[in-house]
Design a protein around this motif. Structure first.
Motif, PDB file in Angstrom:
ATOM      1  N   PRO A 779     -27.505 -18.735 -44.619  1.00  0.00           N
ATOM      2  CA  PRO A 779     -26.500 -18.186 -43.338  1.00  0.00           C
ATOM      3  C   PRO A 779     -25.018 -18.464 -43.526  1.00  0.00           C
ATOM      4  O   PRO A 779     -24.074 -17.670 -43.085  1.00  0.00           O
ATOM      5  CB  PRO A 779     -26.974 -18.757 -42.072  1.00  0.00           C
ATOM      6  N   LEU A 780     -24.632 -19.817 -43.904  1.00  0.00           N
ATOM      7  CA  LEU A 780     -23.231 -20.107 -43.871  1.00  0.00           C
ATOM      8  C   LEU A 780     -22.499 -19.273 -45.283  1.00  0.00           C
ATOM      9  O   LEU A 780     -21.287 -19.302 -45.084  1.00  0.00           O
ATOM     10  CB  LEU A 780     -23.142 -21.798 -44.280  1.00  0.00           C
ATOM     11  N   ASP A 781     -23.350 -18.814 -45.935  1.00  0.00           N
ATOM     12  CA  ASP A 781     -22.725 -18.061 -47.119  1.00  0.00           C
ATOM     13  C   ASP A 781     -22.698 -16.409 -46.909  1.00  0.00           C
ATOM     14  O   ASP A 781     -21.995 -15.720 -47.546  1.00  0.00           O
ATOM     15  CB  ASP A 781     -23.562 -18.168 -48.333  1.00  0.00           C
ATOM     16  N   TRP A 782     -23.156 -16.092 -45.566  1.00  0.00           N
ATOM     17  CA  TRP A 782     -23.075 -14.878 -45.298  1.00  0.00           C
ATOM     18  C   TRP A 782     -21.694 -14.213 -45.194  1.00  0.00           C
ATOM     19  O   TRP A 782     -20.802 -14.843 -44.637  1.00  0.00           O
ATOM     20  CB  TRP A 782     -23.734 -14.587 -44.016  1.00  0.00           C
ATOM     21  N   PRO A 783     -21.487 -13.050 -45.794  1.00  0.00           N
ATOM     22  CA  PRO A 783     -19.874 -12.577 -45.644  1.00  0.00           C
ATOM     23  C   PRO A 783     -19.475 -12.063 -44.264  1.00  0.00           C
ATOM     24  O   PRO A 783     -20.164 -11.728 -43.495  1.00  0.00           O
ATOM     25  CB  PRO A 783     -19.764 -11.375 -46.747  1.00  0.00           C
ATOM     26  N   LEU A 784     -18.158 -12.311 -43.697  1.00  0.00           N
ATOM     27  CA  LEU A 784     -17.484 -11.654 -42.521  1.00  0.00           C
ATOM     28  C   LEU A 784     -17.039 -10.374 -42.880  1.00  0.00           C
ATOM     29  O   LEU A 784     -16.607  -9.937 -43.881  1.00  0.00           O
ATOM     30  CB  LEU A 784     -16.528 -12.588 -42.099  1.00  0.00           C
ATOM     31  N   GLY A 785     -17.253  -9.538 -41.911  1.00  0.00           N
ATOM     32  CA  GLY A 785     -16.618  -8.113 -42.023  1.00  0.00           C
ATOM     33  C   GLY A 785     -16.285  -7.630 -40.652  1.00  0.00           C
ATOM     34  O   GLY A 785     -16.458  -8.164 -39.525  1.00  0.00           O
ATOM     35  N   VAL A 786     -15.539  -6.403 -40.451  1.00  0.00           N
ATOM     36  CA  VAL A 786     -15.072  -5.858 -39.347  1.00  0.00           C
ATOM     37  C   VAL A 786     -15.648  -4.341 -39.316  1.00  0.00           C
ATOM     38  O   VAL A 786     -15.694  -3.756 -40.414  1.00  0.00           O
ATOM     39  CB  VAL A 786     -13.553  -5.809 -39.215  1.00  0.00           C
ATOM     40  N   ILE A 787     -16.065  -4.081 -38.161  1.00  0.00           N
ATOM     41  CA  ILE A 787     -16.731  -2.691 -37.847  1.00  0.00           C
ATOM     42  C   ILE A 787     -15.485  -1.632 -38.234  1.00  0.00           C
ATOM     43  O   ILE A 787     -14.586  -1.541 -37.567  1.00  0.00           O
ATOM     44  CB  ILE A 787     -17.300  -2.566 -36.756  1.00  0.00           C
ATOM     45  N   ASP A 788     -15.666  -0.880 -39.089  1.00  0.00           N
ATOM     46  CA  ASP A 788     -14.708   0.007 -39.377  1.00  0.00           C
ATOM     47  C   ASP A 788     -15.018   1.591 -38.655  1.00  0.00           C
ATOM     48  O   ASP A 788     -14.044   2.189 -38.171  1.00  0.00           O
ATOM     49  CB  ASP A 788     -14.552   0.250 -40.890  1.00  0.00           C
ATOM     50  N   ASP A 789     -16.401   1.783 -38.693  1.00  0.00           N
ATOM     51  CA  ASP A 789     -16.748   3.143 -38.070  1.00  0.00           C
ATOM     52  C   ASP A 789     -18.178   3.109 -37.643  1.00  0.00           C
ATOM     53  O   ASP A 789     -18.818   2.248 -37.987  1.00  0.00           O
ATOM     54  CB  ASP A 789     -16.437   4.432 -39.005  1.00  0.00           C
ATOM     55  N   VAL A 790     -18.196   3.724 -36.625  1.00  0.00           N
ATOM     56  CA  VAL A 790     -19.823   3.820 -35.893  1.00  0.00           C
ATOM     57  C   VAL A 790     -20.191   5.189 -36.175  1.00  0.00           C
ATOM     58  O   VAL A 790     -19.637   6.275 -36.092  1.00  0.00           O
ATOM     59  CB  VAL A 790     -19.684   3.439 -34.429  1.00  0.00           C
ATOM     60  N   HIS A 791     -21.678   5.430 -36.180  1.00  0.00           N
ATOM     61  CA  HIS A 791     -22.443   6.561 -36.161  1.00  0.00           C
ATOM     62  C   HIS A 791     -23.504   6.592 -35.059  1.00  0.00           C
ATOM     63  O   HIS A 791     -24.718   6.121 -35.453  1.00  0.00           O
ATOM     64  CB  HIS A 791     -23.031   6.528 -37.782  1.00  0.00           C
ATOM     65  N   PRO A 792     -23.152   7.109 -34.060  1.00  0.00           N
ATOM     66  CA  PRO A 792     -24.230   7.116 -32.922  1.00  0.00           C
ATOM     67  C   PRO A 792     -25.155   8.304 -33.324  1.00  0.00           C
ATOM     68  O   PRO A 792     -24.678   9.156 -33.999  1.00  0.00           O
ATOM     69  CB  PRO A 792     -23.454   7.612 -31.838  1.00  0.00           C
ATOM     70  N   GLY A 793     -26.261   7.991 -32.841  1.00  0.00           N
ATOM     71  CA  GLY A 793     -27.559   9.062 -32.831  1.00  0.00           C
ATOM     72  C   GLY A 793     -27.183  10.231 -31.944  1.00  0.00           C
ATOM     73  O   GLY A 793     -26.448  10.339 -31.154  1.00  0.00           O
ATOM     74  N   LYS A 794     -28.316  10.978 -32.048  1.00  0.00           N
ATOM     75  CA  LYS A 794     -28.603  12.252 -31.043  1.00  0.00           C
ATOM     76  C   LYS A 794     -28.496  11.512 -29.588  1.00  0.00           C
ATOM     77  O   LYS A 794     -27.963  12.251 -28.788  1.00  0.00           O
ATOM     78  CB  LYS A 794     -29.672  13.004 -31.431  1.00  0.00           C
ATOM     79  N   ASP A 795     -29.012  10.402 -29.294  1.00  0.00           N
ATOM     80  CA  ASP A 795     -29.180   9.873 -27.906  1.00  0.00           C
ATOM     81  C   ASP A 795     -27.881   8.957 -27.623  1.00  0.00           C
ATOM     82  O   ASP A 795     -27.750   8.419 -26.551  1.00  0.00           O
ATOM     83  CB  ASP A 795     -30.401   9.158 -27.632  1.00  0.00           C
ATOM     84  N   GLY A 796     -27.171   8.929 -28.367  1.00  0.00           N
ATOM     85  CA  GLY A 796     -25.684   8.107 -28.234  1.00  0.00           C
ATOM     86  C   GLY A 796     -25.582   6.802 -28.690  1.00  0.00           C
ATOM     87  O   GLY A 796     -24.786   5.926 -28.549  1.00  0.00           O
ATOM     88  N   VAL A 797     -26.771   6.348 -29.196  1.00  0.00           N
ATOM     89  CA  VAL A 797     -26.891   4.900 -29.176  1.00  0.00           C
ATOM     90  C   VAL A 797     -26.638   4.825 -30.819  1.00  0.00           C
ATOM     91  O   VAL A 797     -26.947   5.364 -31.732  1.00  0.00           O
ATOM     92  CB  VAL A 797     -28.570   4.569 -29.288  1.00  0.00           C
ATOM     93  N   VAL A 798     -25.749   3.634 -31.203  1.00  0.00           N
ATOM     94  CA  VAL A 798     -25.320   3.528 -32.358  1.00  0.00           C
ATOM     95  C   VAL A 798     -26.231   2.568 -33.254  1.00  0.00           C
ATOM     96  O   VAL A 798     -26.622   1.486 -32.703  1.00  0.00           O
ATOM     97  CB  VAL A 798     -23.939   2.518 -32.333  1.00  0.00           C
ATOM     98  N   ARG A 799     -26.762   2.770 -34.158  1.00  0.00           N
ATOM     99  CA  ARG A 799     -27.743   2.244 -34.982  1.00  0.00           C
ATOM    100  C   ARG A 799     -27.242   1.862 -36.465  1.00  0.00           C
ATOM    101  O   ARG A 799     -27.762   1.265 -37.320  1.00  0.00           O
ATOM    102  CB  ARG A 799     -29.067   3.064 -35.119  1.00  0.00           C
ATOM    103  N   VAL A 800     -26.233   2.823 -36.905  1.00  0.00           N
ATOM    104  CA  VAL A 800     -25.696   2.566 -38.330  1.00  0.00           C
ATOM    105  C   VAL A 800     -24.170   2.407 -38.172  1.00  0.00           C
ATOM    106  O   VAL A 800     -23.499   3.263 -37.392  1.00  0.00           O
ATOM    107  CB  VAL A 800     -26.129   3.706 -39.230  1.00  0.00           C
TER     108      VAL A 800
END
Length: 823
Positions: A779-800
């Motif tokens: 876990p301490l080696d897992w990289p850090l990142g920033v959410i660049d874009d979201v892709h909500p589904g048909k129900d409006g929930v973001v899963r990707v």
């Protein structure tokens, strides 16, 4: 009419002439605008004055002239009256007087006449033989000496004359006078026999009007109304209840009814508490528990008025039609009654405001018409139409909602006509559109809409296509008054050390800055000493306690009891620092451990201290951290505060990151709809398994795999054996499956590597800093990142989402991301 009072005689004579006259103004004195009035005497056989019916029918309000009668409190007015032949007569001024009936003292009228030296000769011009008019002897005449010539002291204008007229008349023949009933008594009109010859025939005419420039200016100006008190309907109702119920008892106490808005029983039993509050009162306190119901009675019969208002960029105004029903021939007739218009001002005014000004003109015009007709005919209904929904929304709401321009005019309109009488009409059916946009003379001659009104106006009222206007149909009407509430708060002056702490995120850095400040103030020497940190720490603690425990510090210094929250801690002051007393005074422990420093439960300095100790002791857990902090500080509700701060530690979080689990999406259609078995099939592998391909001496075990074919509808399972994970082995297994189960309709992508369900957290957003979960590293080696874009589904929930890291942008499922706790 002659009215005797002591030695004074006042003669009232409503008279007329069709001869025009003028008035010349020599200055700009401000007087009420008078309209034409006239005086005339006719043939000696017609010794009585009569009123012009044209003026009465048109409702023209005329001024009143006062002659040689006594009057006081004259207001000077440098104005000249001009009559026939341009013969002028000066006006002495304007006065105010009250006239009353000799038979009913309650009938009184207050007027403001113009004062002149002389009006006319004595009237009638000859003595009348009243002995031949015996049928008038028993009538209550307004002037019981009508048959004798007398001076004319007061001329009543047609505005007041129309108000005093009644319907009853007394006559005997077509050649004899007629007695007309008025509020002041009967007036004798018509031809009458005379005793001697006429004194002479005279005819005089007077007219007072404004200069042509003033009238033209009014034609171009907007309808102005005075500022009025803008009250809501509830406030008006309260004021009416107060004015109608307030009274003063013999003891001098004022009594009024309380206007309850709702059920007063919801207030509870307040009588006993009120009685206890005033034990010296002998009388019982009575509280009204019912709201006074006020009803506004109104209505008109027989005659109906239809009025229309409209405005354009050129002009605005209103037109009034009268609707009459004749029961003999069962016909409805609508005719043009009167109209008034004005030219739109040169300065830019919104069309909605001009529409409101048009309705204001219409309300004034209709008010005059109603006041004139209501004394002779019962008015059944009044309909007011406008094609402006915004202006109608203003009128159908309380004036207190709108800004001053609209509020003043809506208030004046409500005074003239009730808002429930206003309806909406299409612009094509609005005859006032002819008035606002203008018509050529050739078009006006045969314009049916202008002279007869809209087509539905000739039908019975119940067939008119009118509906109550709904003000909520205008979602956001303009001119709304926005209430600005100004609040003032006293901001305490913060200590300089406390202000510094609010700008920092490190306890150690704060102490070093405080040391530098104390050195600059020459409170500490420039040579560094480890004790300087303790001095700086106490200085920051004193600043914090001065804000968080200000009242308790004041009570302790004045010898009073502290607040209940601190009483059980047995707090005391030591070097101006609040410390906890406790029961460890005799323990062999440091002073700070026996009497820790008191700190509030929530403050930025408290967070800095907790974070400092958490990092100092290598990110220890909440329980051990609490024990370490209490060796020097006592934080109120410390356990919960320390847990919250530990959860927000990014380093601790990265050792055991927790991903977010969004809501699972809906099941696909092929999972929930009825179908043939294995029509929708999912495929997966199990293994490896070790098998013996055939029995022979020396045969070794080999790897094999199980190919699972699962029906996604019925959950039926078909098993085939595959020798390896190659494409050829899979195709052979698929052929064997199809030969046994038949063709399939769908083989969707399916994977059994799904994560377990968990509670959903906050929806992930762009810009969130996350840790990318990886199964191949710690876990301490897992990289850090920033959410660049979201892709909500048909129900409006973001899963990707798309994640930007140091090595690039990747698309990852949300379940593989762990947002940092400080987001």
């Amino acid at each position: 009419m002659n009215e005797k009072k002591g030695n004074d005689t006042i003669s009232l004579a409503p008279i007329t002439s069709d001869i025009p006259a003028t008035i010349n103004k020599e200055n700009k004195a401000s007087i009420p605008t008078p309209t034409p009035i006239s005086l005339c005497t006719v043939d000696p056989c017609r010794a009585l004055a009569i009123a012009d019916p044209c003026l009465r029918e048109r409702g023209v309000a005329t001024s009143i002239l006062l002659g040689t009668a006594q009057c006081n409190a004259l207001d000077s007015l440098d104005t000249v009256l001009a009559g026939i032949g341009d013969v002028t007569s000066s006006i002495e001024g304007v006065t105010c007087l009250t006239i009353r009936s000799r038979y009913d003292d309650s009938v009184r009228f207050t007027i403001q006449p113009l004062v002149v030296n002389r009006i006319t000769n004595a009237l009638p011009t000859a003595n009348i033989d009243h002995t031949r008019l015996d049928y008038l002897n028993d009538l209550p005449l307004a002037d019981f000496k009508y048959y004798k010539p007398a001076n004319i002291d007061l001329i009543l204008g047609s505005d007041l004359f129309a108000r005093i007229l009644r319907h009853k008349t007394v006559s005997r023949g077509t050649t004899e006078p007629v007695a007309v009933e008025t509020l002041l008594g009967y007036l004798v009109l018509g031809e009458a026999p005379v005793i001697n010859s006429a004194i002479g025939n005279t005819c005089r005419s007077f007219c007072a009007y404004e200069q042509i420039e003033t009238r033209l200016n009014k034609f171009f100006e907007l309808e102005e109304v005075p500022d009025v008190s803008l009250l809501t309907p509830e406030e008006n109702e309260c004021e009416l209840i107060y004015s109608s119920t307030v009274k003063r008892e013999s003891s001098g106490r004022y009594v009024t009814v309380i206007p309850f808005k709702g059920d007063p029983n919801t207030l509870g039993d307040s009588l006993q508490s009120a009685t206890r509050s005033y034990p010296s009162e002998d009388e019982a306190i009575e509280v009204s528990n019912q709201l006074i119901k006020l009803f506004k009675a109104g209505g008109f019969e027989l005659v109906k008025f239809s009025r229309f208002a409209d405005a354009s960029e050129k002009a605005y105004g209103g037109v009034v039609y009268i609707h009459v029903y004749n029961p003999e021939d069962n016909k409805h007739q609508t005719s043009l009654l009167c109209a008034k218009s004005k030219v739109a001002p040169l300065r830019i005014v919104t069309l909605a405001r001009l529409e409101l000004c048009a309705i204001l003109i219409l309300s004034k015009l209709l008010r005059t018409v109603i006041d004139t007709y209501s004394e002779r005919h019962k008015i059944d209904n009044v309909f007011a139409f406008s094609d402006s929904t915004v202006a109608l929304a203003w009128i159908h709401s309380s004036p207190s909602r709108w800004q001053t321009f609209v509020a003043n005019r809506v208030t004046k309109i409500h005074e003239n006509i009730l808002p429930n009488n206003f309806y909406h009409i299409s612009g094509k059916l609005n005859p006032a559109d002819c008035l606002s946009r203008g018509l050529m003379p050739k078009e006006l001659l045969n314009h049916t809409l202008w002279f007869n009104g809209p087509h539905f106006a000739h039908k019975p009222i119940n067939e008119w296509p009118v509906m109550r206007f709904n003000p909520t149909s205008v979602s956001e009407p303009p001119e709304i008054k926005h209430k600005v509430l100004t609040t003032t708060t006293e901001t305490p002056v913060l200590h300089i050390f406390y202000s510094l702490a609010l700008r920092l995120s490190s306890w150690y850095k704060l102490l070093r800055i405080i040391i530098l400040v104390l050195r600059f103030a020459k409170i500490l020497p420039r040579e560094f000493n480890i004790l300087h940190f303790e001095i700086a720490e106490l200085a920051a603690i004193k600043a914090l306690q001065a804000i968080s425990f200000a009242k308790d510090l004041k009570r302790i210094r004045t010898g009073k009891v502290v607040s209940p929250a601190l009483q059980r801690l047995n707090v005391f002051l030591h070097n101006d620092v609040l410390r906890v007393g406790g029961r460890l005074a005799n323990a062999d422990m440091p002073f700070d451990s026996r009497h820790p420093i008191l700190l509030p439960r929530r403050d930025h300095i408290v967070d800095l201290i907790i974070d400092y100790y958490h990092r100092k002791y290598l990110h220890t857990g909440p329980q051990l951290l609490l024990s370490l902090i209490r060796q020097r500080y006592w934080i109120l509700s410390a356990r919960n505060i320390i847990r919250q701060r530990v959860r927000k530690c990014n380093i601790c979080f990265r050792t055991n990151p927790k991903p977010e689990f969004p809501l699972m999406a809906d099941l696909p259609s092929y999972r929930v709809r009825e179908a043939k078995a294995f029509c929708h099939t999912g495929i997966d592998y199990a293994g490896p398994l070790y098998i013996i391909p055939y029995r022979r001496r020396g045969v070794h075990k080999i790897k094999a795999y199980v190919c699972l074919f699962v029906c996604l509808v019925t959950k039926a399972v078909h098993i085939e054996l595959a020798s390896d994970l190659s494409t050829e082995a899979f195709l052979n297994a698929l052929k064997r499956f199809l030969s046994r189960r038949g063709p399939v309709g769908r083989v969707p992508t399916y994977s059994s590597n799904s994560s377990k369900m968990a509670k959903t957290g906050k929806p992930i957003q762009k810009g969130t800093v996350v840790v990318l979960k990886s199964d191949n590293s710690a876990p301490l080696d897992w990289p850090l990142g920033v959410i660049d874009d979201v892709h909500p589904g048909k129900d409006g929930v973001v899963r990707v989402v798309d994640v930007r890291t140091a090595s690039g942008v990747y698309r990852r499922p949300v379940v593989k991301l762990c947002p940092l706790p400080n987001q």
